[in-house]
Design an enzyme around this catalytic site. Structure first.
Site, PDB file in Angstrom:
ATOM      1  N   LYS A 198      -3.343  12.846   4.061  1.00  0.00           N
ATOM      2  CA  LYS A 198      -2.063  13.433   4.482  1.00  0.00           C
ATOM      3  C   LYS A 198      -2.268  14.510   5.540  1.00  0.00           C
ATOM      4  O   LYS A 198      -1.431  14.672   6.430  1.00  0.00           O
ATOM      5  CB  LYS A 198      -1.293  13.979   3.274  1.00  0.00           C
TER       6      LYS A 198
ATOM      7  N   LYS B 261       5.034   3.116   1.266  1.00  0.00           N
ATOM      8  CA  LYS B 261       6.392   3.296   1.785  1.00  0.00           C
ATOM      9  C   LYS B 261       6.403   4.002   3.134  1.00  0.00           C
ATOM     10  O   LYS B 261       7.379   3.942   3.858  1.00  0.00           O
ATOM     11  CB  LYS B 261       7.314   3.980   0.774  1.00  0.00           C
TER      12      LYS B 261
ATOM     13  N   LYS C 249      -3.355  -0.344   1.325  1.00  0.00           N
ATOM     14  CA  LYS C 249      -2.365  -0.521   0.258  1.00  0.00           C
ATOM     15  C   LYS C 249      -0.948  -0.579   0.836  1.00  0.00           C
ATOM     16  O   LYS C 249      -0.680  -0.003   1.897  1.00  0.00           O
ATOM     17  CB  LYS C 249      -2.494   0.569  -0.813  1.00  0.00           C
TER      18      LYS C 249
HETATM   19  P1  ATP Z   1       3.291   7.283   0.517  1.00  0.00           P
HETATM   20  O1  ATP Z   1       3.247   6.109   1.433  1.00  0.00           O
HETATM   21  O2  ATP Z   1       4.330   8.294   0.873  1.00  0.00           O
HETATM   22  O3  ATP Z   1       1.939   7.858   0.216  1.00  0.00           O
HETATM   23  P2  ATP Z   1       3.335   5.565  -1.760  1.00  0.00           P
HETATM   24  O4  ATP Z   1       4.049   4.312  -1.431  1.00  0.00           O
HETATM   25  O5  ATP Z   1       1.856   5.531  -1.809  1.00  0.00           O
HETATM   26  O6  ATP Z   1       3.844   6.719  -0.843  1.00  0.00           O
HETATM   27  P3  ATP Z   1       3.743   7.261  -4.089  1.00  0.00           P
HETATM   28  O7  ATP Z   1       5.005   8.026  -4.167  1.00  0.00           O
HETATM   29  O8  ATP Z   1       2.516   8.011  -3.707  1.00  0.00           O
HETATM   30  O9  ATP Z   1       3.931   5.999  -3.142  1.00  0.00           O
HETATM   31  O10 ATP Z   1       3.487   6.531  -5.451  1.00  0.00           O
HETATM   32  C1  ATP Z   1       4.355   6.349  -6.526  1.00  0.00           C
HETATM   33  C2  ATP Z   1       3.657   5.527  -7.584  1.00  0.00           C
HETATM   34  O11 ATP Z   1       3.498   4.177  -7.109  1.00  0.00           O
HETATM   35  C3  ATP Z   1       2.258   6.005  -7.945  1.00  0.00           C
HETATM   36  O12 ATP Z   1       2.022   5.885  -9.330  1.00  0.00           O
HETATM   37  C4  ATP Z   1       1.355   5.092  -7.179  1.00  0.00           C
HETATM   38  O13 ATP Z   1       0.095   4.964  -7.780  1.00  0.00           O
HETATM   39  C5  ATP Z   1       2.129   3.788  -7.184  1.00  0.00           C
HETATM   40  N1  ATP Z   1       1.841   2.978  -6.006  1.00  0.00           N
HETATM   41  C6  ATP Z   1       2.097   3.301  -4.721  1.00  0.00           C
HETATM   42  N2  ATP Z   1       1.732   2.321  -3.885  1.00  0.00           N
HETATM   43  C7  ATP Z   1       1.216   1.333  -4.663  1.00  0.00           C
HETATM   44  C8  ATP Z   1       0.660   0.037  -4.394  1.00  0.00           C
HETATM   45  N3  ATP Z   1       0.562  -0.409  -3.166  1.00  0.00           N
HETATM   46  N4  ATP Z   1       0.249  -0.710  -5.429  1.00  0.00           N
HETATM   47  C9  ATP Z   1       0.363  -0.257  -6.693  1.00  0.00           C
HETATM   48  N5  ATP Z   1       0.865   0.959  -7.020  1.00  0.00           N
HETATM   49  C10 ATP Z   1       1.288   1.750  -6.037  1.00  0.00           C
END
Ligand code: ATP
Ligand code: LTN
Length: 334
Positions: free
Chosen positions: A115, A200, A197
């Site tokens: 980040k 969002k 991964k």
């Molecule tokens: P950002 O892109 O802003 O980092 P993010 O999509 O990674 O966001 P988070 O808000 O960090 O999402 O995660 C919310 C939950 O969803 C956490 O428990 C995280 O482990 C899970 N998560 C996020 N992305 C994935 C993924 N691609 N596969 C499985 N679990 C996920």
């Protein structure tokens, strides 16, 4: 333990549009675990401001996320769904835990490094101490189990270290939590780059399926998913694109990877992508319908927000008082 029940805590940030990765890696497990535990599911809006937010957008997204928790199947009468910012104990405990966390530990956090690189113009102290606030979230409710995706494991390890360190000094104050990572869907990868991964905050909209995407968009994104030139459907690391599609398929249908591989024997990638599209639509469509219904019922959502914040604050205050006493803060005069 609360009233003899094991406690579960988890949270999600209301930043960006939730993806299928968030659903399969986190939300879906929350629903399946809700019966077994006393559950606290927070919209962690205090974490969100570690990155600049538009206030109106954050407020709107936070409410949508809380509504989505309910739409996904979490019963708000039985489980505590609330905004982190409505319970001041999170910030209060985070301050105390800051004094039990080392700079070196925070420096090692990969999410911070990622980040900080992404937001080089705003590497604020909150971004650095983000994991301490997360530890406070979890420890405040004496959580036994924390369902998260694999990417959050490092933060959970730190939470355990902080809890053990504190307990070693002051006696058994905190429950040392365990992570819960689901068997399937723990790491859904980008549809455009299966080495990354699904996230969002990905700039390429074709890389992620958003929970609110309509059926056509979902099918189109699946069709465009990056695969390989092997032309055979096997569940193995050498074919990350195909493996990811199988993971999505299995997480949506409840099938095991071996079962899915058998089912697609002799099929082409086109057929696999079509089946994955159908499976995702089958999961997301009912969720979207329920979300739209709930969103209209403003009074109902408001009642949930109010009641659950009070419930969460009550539990949080019990841990906080204990911690304040242990570290030597003066007793309150009544
Ligand atoms: P950002 O892109 O802003 O980092 P993010 O999509 O990674 O966001 P988070 O808000 O960090 O999402 O995660 C919310 C939950 O969803 C956490 O428990 C995280 O482990 C899970 N998560 C996020 N992305 C994935 C993924 N691609 N596969 C499985 N679990 C996920
Ligand atoms: N850091 C997590 C969100 C989060 C969380 C928590 C998850 C904040 N506090 C407590 C589990 C338990 C994330 O970025 N996904």
């Amino acid at each position: 333990m609360i009233n003899g029940n094991k406690v579960l805590f988890s949270g999600m940030q209301a930043t960006g549009n939730l993806t299928l990765g968030n659903y399969l890696g986190a939300l879906k497990n929350w629903v399946s675990l809700a019966d077994e535990y006393e559950c606290y599911y927070s919209v962690v809006d205090m974490h969100s401001i570690t990155v600049r937010q538009d206030p109106a957008v954050l407020r709107k997204r936070a409410r949508a996320l809380l509504t989505l928790y309910i739409a996904a199947g979490i019963d708000p009468e039985k489980n505590c769904l609330y905004y982190q910012s409505h319970v001041s104990g999170h910030a209060e405990l985070a301050w105390i835990l800051n004094c039990f966390t080392y700079m070196g530990e925070l420096n090692r956090m990969t999410q911070f490094k990622d980040k900080a690189a992404k937001h080089a113009d705003n590497i604020n102290a909150g971004l650095f101490t983000y994991p301490v606030l997360m530890a406070a979230d979890i420890l405040l409710y004496q959580a036994d189990v924390v369902p998260v995706g694999i990417d959050q494991m490092q933060h959970l390890e730190l939470t355990r270290d902080i809890a053990q360190r504190f307990n070693a000094i002051y006696g058994d104050v905190f429950t040392v939590p365990q992570a819960y990572v689901g068997k399937v869907g723990a790491k859904i990868m980008s549809l455009q780059d299966p080495a990354k991964k699904m996230s969002k905050s990905d700039e390429n909209p074709n890389a992620s399926i958003y929970l609110m995407d309509d059926a056509d968009t979902i099918r189109r994104k699946c069709k465009r998913a990056v695969t390989d030139s092997e032309g055979i459907i096997l569940y193995r690391d050498e074919q990350p694109g195909v493996k990811n599609l199988l993971d999505i398929y299995c997480a949506c249908t409840g099938k095991a990877p071996e079962e899915a591989v058998k089912e697609f024997e002799g099929c082409g990638y086109g057929q696999l992508k079509e089946a994955v599209g159908d499976a995702v639509v089958g999961v997301l469509e009912p969720l979207q319908t329920r979300f739209k219904e709930l969103e209209k019922d403003k009074a109902y959502i408001d009642t949930i927000i109010k009641n659950n914040a009070e419930r969460a604050a009550y539990t949080a205050s019990k841990t906080l008082r204990k911690v304040q006493k242990k570290v030597g803060f003066p007793e309150r005069v009544r």
